[in-house]
Design an enzyme around this catalytic site. Structure first.
Site, PDB file in Angstrom:
ATOM      1  N   SER A 175       0.798  -1.076   0.067  1.00 43.90           N
ATOM      2  CA  SER A 175      -0.072  -0.033  -0.014  1.00 43.90           C
ATOM      3  C   SER A 175       0.987   1.195   0.063  1.00 43.90           C
ATOM      4  O   SER A 175       2.010   1.243   0.633  1.00 43.90           O
ATOM      5  CB  SER A 175      -0.776   0.029   1.243  1.00 43.90           C
ATOM      6  OG  SER A 175      -1.545  -1.298   1.672  1.00 43.90           O
TER       7      SER A 175
HETATM    8  N1  SAH Z   1       0.018  -4.004   3.945  1.00 46.63           N
HETATM    9  C1  SAH Z   1       0.694  -4.838   2.993  1.00 46.63           C
HETATM   10  C2  SAH Z   1      -0.001  -5.095   1.622  1.00 46.63           C
HETATM   11  C3  SAH Z   1      -1.074  -5.941   1.902  1.00 46.63           C
HETATM   12  S1  SAH Z   1      -1.711  -6.437   0.107  1.00 46.63           S
HETATM   13  C4  SAH Z   1       1.950  -4.338   2.704  1.00 46.63           C
HETATM   14  O1  SAH Z   1       2.416  -3.280   3.417  1.00 46.63           O
HETATM   15  O2  SAH Z   1       2.695  -4.786   1.949  1.00 46.63           O
HETATM   16  C5  SAH Z   1      -2.904  -7.510   0.782  1.00 46.63           C
HETATM   17  C6  SAH Z   1      -2.451  -8.763   1.170  1.00 46.63           C
HETATM   18  O3  SAH Z   1      -3.786  -9.533   1.647  1.00 46.63           O
HETATM   19  C7  SAH Z   1      -2.244  -9.730   0.035  1.00 46.63           C
HETATM   20  O4  SAH Z   1      -0.580 -10.082   0.152  1.00 46.63           O
HETATM   21  C8  SAH Z   1      -2.912 -10.751  -0.217  1.00 46.63           C
HETATM   22  O5  SAH Z   1      -2.461 -11.996  -0.502  1.00 46.63           O
HETATM   23  C9  SAH Z   1      -3.441 -10.858   1.277  1.00 46.63           C
HETATM   24  N2  SAH Z   1      -4.746 -11.470   1.273  1.00 46.63           N
HETATM   25  C10 SAH Z   1      -5.895 -11.485   0.663  1.00 46.63           C
HETATM   26  N3  SAH Z   1      -7.000 -11.906   1.314  1.00 46.63           N
HETATM   27  C11 SAH Z   1      -6.355 -12.822   2.351  1.00 46.63           C
HETATM   28  C12 SAH Z   1      -6.979 -13.664   3.554  1.00 46.63           C
HETATM   29  N4  SAH Z   1      -8.201 -13.965   3.346  1.00 46.63           N
HETATM   30  N5  SAH Z   1      -6.049 -13.886   4.621  1.00 46.63           N
HETATM   31  C13 SAH Z   1      -4.764 -13.311   4.596  1.00 46.63           C
HETATM   32  N6  SAH Z   1      -4.321 -12.534   3.695  1.00 46.63           N
HETATM   33  C14 SAH Z   1      -5.037 -12.510   2.631  1.00 46.63           C
END
Ligand code: SAH
Length: 212
Positions: free
Chosen positions: A60
């Protein structure tokens, strides 16, 4: 070598856009965001972008990380649940501001990479699990704050039941294209819900998220 860029990010993208929490500004002035990116993208780490971290996911952008974190109103003593570890950058910011972070990532490759970077940064107050975060982390509940870093069709119900009374939950909700970033507070009188911003996160998949 990235110190100047990071200071500028804090001043322009965060303070300049209304982020006020001094502990948060301090933390984001220290956590080396570039370390959470692959080498070829590091020179863009402190720009105002969400950047790819592989597997169709993104880190993000700095303001979003700040906005979500500030909304949790952390004082330092909290146990925080994070759903969607991704690169681990948001995790590291949380870890600097509370007692313990419990983070769940569904993609094993991302989780393992995040673990490595967190270890290399000597960040040891993070427990990481590979799995579906929409069902929460029952064994470690209740949490003082919960942050969901991916957007689902609506609020994953189990998360609310794992939030301590007085706790805050920040979560993007909506269909794929338009989402609202919500903050829910669990108060004695019930749940108070506020829309913090319009947003666009990657999809929250799983039992209480999107099917695919
Ligand atoms: N805040 C993070 C970005 C996250 S992107 C950073 O600083 O890099 C969102 C993430 O959520 C992705 O890696 C995706 O694989 C994960 N995600 C999506 N659905 C999910 C779920 N049900 N449980 C755990 N992770 C999930």
């Amino acid at each position: 070598m990235f110190d100047r860029a990071r200071r500028r990010m804090v001043a322009e993208q965060l303070e300049g856009r209304g982020i006020r929490d001094p502990r948060l500004l301090h933390a984001m002035g220290r956590v080396p965001r570039h370390e959470f990116l692959e080498e070829a993208l590091r020179h863009r780490a402190y720009e105002e972008f969400a950047l790819p971290i592989g597997y169709g996911q993104t880190i993000s952008h700095p303001y979003t990380v700040a906005l979500m974190t500030e909304a949790l109103e952390l004082q330092g003593h909290e146990r925080v649940l994070e759903v969607g570890t991704g690169s681990g950058y948001q995790t590291a910011v949380l870890a600097a501001l509370c007692a313990n972070v419990f983070t769940i990532e569904r993609l094993a490759a991302l989780a393992m990479r995040a673990r490595k970077v967190l270890d290399s940064q000597a960040i040891y107050n993070v427990a990481l699990q590979i799995g579906d975060g929409t069902i929460g982390w029952k064994a470690e509940a209740p949490f003082d704050a919960i942050l969901v870093a991916a957007g689902g069709p609506d609020l994953p119900r189990p998360l609310l039941s794992q939030l301590r009374r007085g706790g805050r939950l920040v979560v993007p909700v909506g269909d794929g294209d338009s989402q609202s970033l919500l903050r829910l507070r669990l108060e004695d009188s019930g749940i108070r819900e506020e829309v913090i911003a319009d947003c666009r996160f990657v999809k929250l998949l799983g039992r209480f998220g999107f099917a695919r």
